[in-house]
Design a protein around this motif. Sequence first.
Motif, short mmCIF file in Angstrom:
data_model
loop_
_atom_site.label_atom_id
_atom_site.label_comp_id
_atom_site.label_asym_id
_atom_site.label_seq_id
_atom_site.Cartn_x
_atom_site.Cartn_y
_atom_site.Cartn_z
N PHE A 111 0.84 -1.21 0.00
CA PHE A 111 0.00 0.00 0.00
C PHE A 111 0.87 1.25 0.00
N ASN B 65 -4.30 -0.81 -2.70
CA ASN B 65 -5.53 -0.72 -1.90
C ASN B 65 -6.20 -2.08 -1.74
N TYR C 201 -11.18 0.45 1.73
CA TYR C 201 -10.08 0.25 0.79
C TYR C 201 -10.50 -0.56 -0.44
N LEU D 112 -4.33 -4.31 0.88
CA LEU D 112 -4.56 -3.84 2.26
C LEU D 112 -5.99 -4.15 2.69
N GLU E 103 0.89 4.13 -2.94
CA GLU E 103 0.18 5.35 -2.59
C GLU E 103 0.73 6.54 -3.37
#
Length: 585
Positions: A73, A89, A108, A92, A77
């Motif tokens: 993640f 995403n 998420y 996670l 990001e």
Amino acid sequence: MPDILKLIQNGIFIVLFLSLNTLDAQDRGKIDSLRATLSDTNDSLFLFSCKLLYREYFRTDLDSAGIYARMAFRRSEGSSNPRTEADGNNLLATYFFHTSNLDSALYYFQASQAKFREAKDLTWELNMSSNIALVFNQMGNIEQALEEHMNSLARKESVGMEGEFLASSYWNIGNVLSNLNKKDAAYSYYLKALDIYRGINSEADIIDVEFQIAGILVDKDSLDRAEQLFLKNAEYARKNNQRIALAEVYDWLGDIYNRKQEYQKSEAVLLEAYQIASESESNSLPGQICRRLTDLYMATDQIKKAEKYALLSVENARKMGRGKKIITDFYNLSSIYEQQGDYPLALDYYKQYAQQQDSIFGVDKMNAINKIQTEYEKFKKQQEIELLEEKEKRTKIERNGLIGGIAGLLLLFGSIFYAMRQRMNRNRLAKEKLNQELEFNKKDLEFKKQELLAYALQLAHKNKVLDSIKEDVDELKRGESNPRDVQKIVNAISRNQNDNENWEEFRKRFLSVHKDFEANVMDNYPEVSSNELRLMSLLKMNLSNKEIAYILNISGDGIKKARYRLRKKLGLVTGDSLEAFVLGL
């Protein structure tokens, strides 16, 4: 004795520098080769390796799996590639789903779906729809889950998807229909999924679907056929060391043997199932098995044993917030104490049974009213949209009349633009220099984020290992005639775990990344304590409950209580994600 003390002291210093790469009985070469790719600068290769490492760990060590989910993640990001962000995403969200953090999982998964849509990847966008539906199902929003699954299936069929893409939708729809007690319809969808999985020879999926089919066969009183499927499931679970799956199968087999009045076989498998479930991190499964055992012992007039497991199931239901399940527990306890002749206690549990029943049904009634209200609001909103569309049609002609005037204004703006262009050219070089500085600051901030995450995980891992060493030393102390020297080590470990200097170093690194976080919290929520501010800082980093517990040196139950108190102070209600709220500060 001094040699032992020296060995322990050396061990304490060594664990402070251990990385998070501890591994037990896994395929060492495979894992090491995957870890080696994590140093690669290619984002796609890095994320792919994190996915494979997550899959290697999640059935046996969720803590380690969570580390790779967060690494993926963090790497994804802010990426310029929406597909990369979507993958980060998704991984996670999968971790949060597996650890029953459903509000965070939903958040998420929806973020991942939006990024897959942006990347124009229909296959994975629809896969996220299935995942979102799974979360709704776990949350108890069963009809919403079914609607999400059916929409996903319709889109898959419309674009000609087949194979396991369709099988997964059939399977998920079967699960939701089963939860809605539409067993025949669920059975039909399970058979469709099973036919596809057999065609592609996917053994794990075949076993999982057959497990669901066996459950329906129990409801249909086809006990012998269900028993054979569950025994096949048990053999597969033992072969693959799937302990929780084995406990779930034994739970079902215990019910089948109870129905067939094979009480000794029922007791044997249920007790083994309870032992496995109690040793794991399973949430509600121990309580469910306790209810099976309560029914078994009541049927065989073993009242004391029935009382024991009824009380254990009450404890589990309270711990997990399972209000509907506790109704059955109270009723069973009332019957048990009535048979024992303890009428005051029997009456007391019957009162609790009645009160809980009234409370639950009152909530269900209110939920039904809220659903009707929601449908009304949707209808009202649709009417407003239609009125706006009609208004848009009426104003379209008026808008066309303004085009001539706008054309004249454009000529005027063109002359103004030419005059401003010279000024813009003068400012361009200054802006480029500023952008270079901003890019440098962005990279510096990303480095600090990675450094902060590594430091926090090192604190968690340090406290976890120190706890283990404390237990070993305590055991050693009990076996020695003079444990005074060993006690000094235990005290040193405790001081190390509670060392405020470690926290101040963490806080300094945290504020270098999130400069205004503490000020914003205290300005808006002055009632938040210093310990709760620490908790919010760790939540801001997307750390798991277990990692936070090790950093703060408190128990898992302590984390749950701390989260509950914090949610109250922040004014969050049921359904609000604490993690999403803190991330937004």
